[in-house]
Structures are given as C-alpha cells and as structure tokens.
Design a protein around this motif. Sequence first.
Motif, mmCIF file in Angstrom:
data_model
loop_
_atom_site.group_PDB
_atom_site.id
_atom_site.type_symbol
_atom_site.label_atom_id
_atom_site.label_comp_id
_atom_site.label_asym_id
_atom_site.label_seq_id
_atom_site.Cartn_x
_atom_site.Cartn_y
_atom_site.Cartn_z
ATOM 1 N N ASP A 4 -4.404 0.395 -4.988
ATOM 2 C CA ASP A 4 -3.247 -0.030 -3.692
ATOM 3 C C ASP A 4 -3.645 -1.638 -3.436
ATOM 4 O O ASP A 4 -3.182 -1.886 -2.519
ATOM 5 C CB ASP A 4 -3.673 0.699 -2.497
ATOM 6 N N ASN A 5 -4.034 -2.361 -4.514
ATOM 7 C CA ASN A 5 -4.107 -3.702 -4.387
ATOM 8 C C ASN A 5 -2.784 -4.372 -4.324
ATOM 9 O O ASN A 5 -2.037 -4.588 -5.405
ATOM 10 C CB ASN A 5 -5.130 -4.359 -5.554
ATOM 11 N N LEU A 6 -2.412 -4.750 -3.416
ATOM 12 C CA LEU A 6 -0.799 -5.359 -3.151
ATOM 13 C C LEU A 6 -0.929 -6.492 -3.971
ATOM 14 O O LEU A 6 0.320 -6.662 -4.754
ATOM 15 C CB LEU A 6 -0.580 -5.562 -1.602
ATOM 16 N N ASN A 7 -1.502 -7.575 -4.091
ATOM 17 C CA ASN A 7 -1.592 -8.560 -4.968
ATOM 18 C C ASN A 7 -1.447 -8.393 -6.385
ATOM 19 O O ASN A 7 -0.551 -8.724 -7.042
ATOM 20 C CB ASN A 7 -2.601 -9.808 -4.773
ATOM 21 N N ALA A 8 -2.222 -7.333 -6.742
ATOM 22 C CA ALA A 8 -2.267 -7.101 -8.201
ATOM 23 C C ALA A 8 -0.907 -6.200 -8.511
ATOM 24 O O ALA A 8 -0.026 -6.504 -9.454
ATOM 25 C CB ALA A 8 -3.191 -6.132 -8.509
ATOM 26 N N LEU A 9 -0.388 -5.491 -7.534
ATOM 27 C CA LEU A 9 0.728 -4.701 -7.855
ATOM 28 C C LEU A 9 1.802 -5.739 -7.783
ATOM 29 O O LEU A 9 2.921 -5.645 -8.901
ATOM 30 C CB LEU A 9 1.000 -3.428 -6.803
ATOM 31 N N GLN A 10 2.173 -6.513 -7.065
ATOM 32 C CA GLN A 10 3.145 -7.440 -7.033
ATOM 33 C C GLN A 10 3.117 -8.317 -7.988
ATOM 34 O O GLN A 10 4.191 -8.542 -8.830
ATOM 35 C CB GLN A 10 3.252 -8.301 -5.470
ATOM 36 N N LEU B 110 6.143 -0.898 -10.056
ATOM 37 C CA LEU B 110 5.096 -1.739 -9.409
ATOM 38 C C LEU B 110 5.472 -2.188 -8.153
ATOM 39 O O LEU B 110 4.624 -2.106 -7.192
ATOM 40 C CB LEU B 110 4.574 -2.525 -10.509
ATOM 41 N N LEU B 111 6.563 -2.802 -8.218
ATOM 42 C CA LEU B 111 7.104 -3.548 -6.878
ATOM 43 C C LEU B 111 7.488 -2.664 -5.860
ATOM 44 O O LEU B 111 7.086 -3.001 -4.419
ATOM 45 C CB LEU B 111 8.262 -4.385 -7.360
ATOM 46 N N GLU B 112 7.972 -1.523 -6.278
ATOM 47 C CA GLU B 112 8.298 -0.539 -5.351
ATOM 48 C C GLU B 112 6.980 -0.043 -4.754
ATOM 49 O O GLU B 112 6.920 0.445 -3.618
ATOM 50 C CB GLU B 112 9.013 0.504 -5.720
ATOM 51 N N ARG B 113 5.702 0.222 -5.524
ATOM 52 C CA ARG B 113 4.732 0.906 -5.016
ATOM 53 C C ARG B 113 3.871 -0.189 -4.063
ATOM 54 O O ARG B 113 3.509 0.289 -3.350
ATOM 55 C CB ARG B 113 3.751 0.918 -6.256
ATOM 56 N N ALA B 114 4.153 -1.382 -4.522
ATOM 57 C CA ALA B 114 3.588 -2.628 -3.567
ATOM 58 C C ALA B 114 4.335 -2.299 -2.027
ATOM 59 O O ALA B 114 3.531 -2.580 -1.094
ATOM 60 C CB ALA B 114 3.743 -3.890 -4.013
ATOM 61 N N ALA C 189 7.673 -9.311 3.782
ATOM 62 C CA ALA C 189 9.248 -9.968 3.211
ATOM 63 C C ALA C 189 9.103 -10.422 1.856
ATOM 64 O O ALA C 189 10.173 -10.243 1.259
ATOM 65 C CB ALA C 189 9.295 -10.995 4.219
ATOM 66 N N VAL C 190 8.078 -10.990 1.562
ATOM 67 C CA VAL C 190 7.983 -11.532 0.062
ATOM 68 C C VAL C 190 8.002 -10.350 -1.020
ATOM 69 O O VAL C 190 8.782 -10.643 -1.772
ATOM 70 C CB VAL C 190 6.643 -12.263 -0.166
ATOM 71 N N LEU C 191 7.300 -9.283 -0.570
ATOM 72 C CA LEU C 191 7.528 -8.197 -1.575
ATOM 73 C C LEU C 191 8.710 -7.535 -1.373
ATOM 74 O O LEU C 191 9.336 -7.287 -2.614
ATOM 75 C CB LEU C 191 6.449 -7.029 -0.760
ATOM 76 N N HIS C 192 9.436 -7.410 -0.286
ATOM 77 C CA HIS C 192 10.914 -6.882 -0.358
ATOM 78 C C HIS C 192 11.792 -8.062 -1.062
ATOM 79 O O HIS C 192 12.773 -7.498 -1.867
ATOM 80 C CB HIS C 192 11.413 -6.804 1.169
ATOM 81 N N ASN C 193 11.515 -9.280 -0.904
ATOM 82 C CA ASN C 193 12.300 -10.176 -1.739
ATOM 83 C C ASN C 193 12.255 -10.225 -3.074
ATOM 84 O O ASN C 193 13.137 -10.266 -3.966
ATOM 85 C CB ASN C 193 11.895 -11.595 -1.282
ATOM 86 N N ASN C 194 11.164 -9.884 -3.818
ATOM 87 C CA ASN C 194 10.797 -9.786 -5.052
ATOM 88 C C ASN C 194 11.324 -8.489 -5.615
ATOM 89 O O ASN C 194 11.895 -8.519 -6.840
ATOM 90 C CB ASN C 194 9.124 -9.870 -5.304
#
Length: 94
Positions: A38-44, A62-66, A81-86
């Motif tokens: 569940d490492n957000l940075n690695a997932l993203q 991967l991005l959906e999981r993040a 917000a950055v996660l959703h944008n990506n």
Amino acid sequence: MTDITLDTLLKTAFARHQSGALDDAEALYRRVLALDPDNLNALQLLGLLVHGRDGSPAALELLERAVAVAEQRGDHSIHYAVLHNNLGNALRDT
C-alpha cells in the motif's frame, strides 16, 4: 524491513526513474510494493512509469489502487488531488 530501508529503495527508484533507467526503477518500485503493497508513492510512480512506457491497463490498475489506498486512509491532502489528476490523465490517454 525498516521504513528507512523502504525510503531508501523508493528514493533510489525515483532517481533511476528520473535518469531514464526505467527497467531499474520499475524493479525497485516493485520491490517496495512487495514489502509494502500500500505504498502510495511506489504505486503512483510505478503507475506513471508503466503508463509512460506503454499505456497498458496495468498502469490504470496501479493508479486506481493508489487512489483507493488514499481514500481508505482518509488522505485528502494535495497528494490526493495529484493522485486523481494522474489517474484522470491516464484514463484520458487510454
């Protein structure tokens, strides 16, 4: 494995990513995720790398999981917000 070691792996992966050593970066991101799924940075970052490389559905997963991990944690910071944008950019490009 300690957080310091995970942090070091992630920083090394990101440095390799930035330098264009994408195969090395991908392997290191996957190693981080093997230790901390569940490492957000690695997932993203892995999602962005895979998307940039070939736009495969694996990038979207991967991005959906993040995003899901951030939602589960209640993380609605600027990072959210950055996660959703990506994710939106990846969806647009597929």
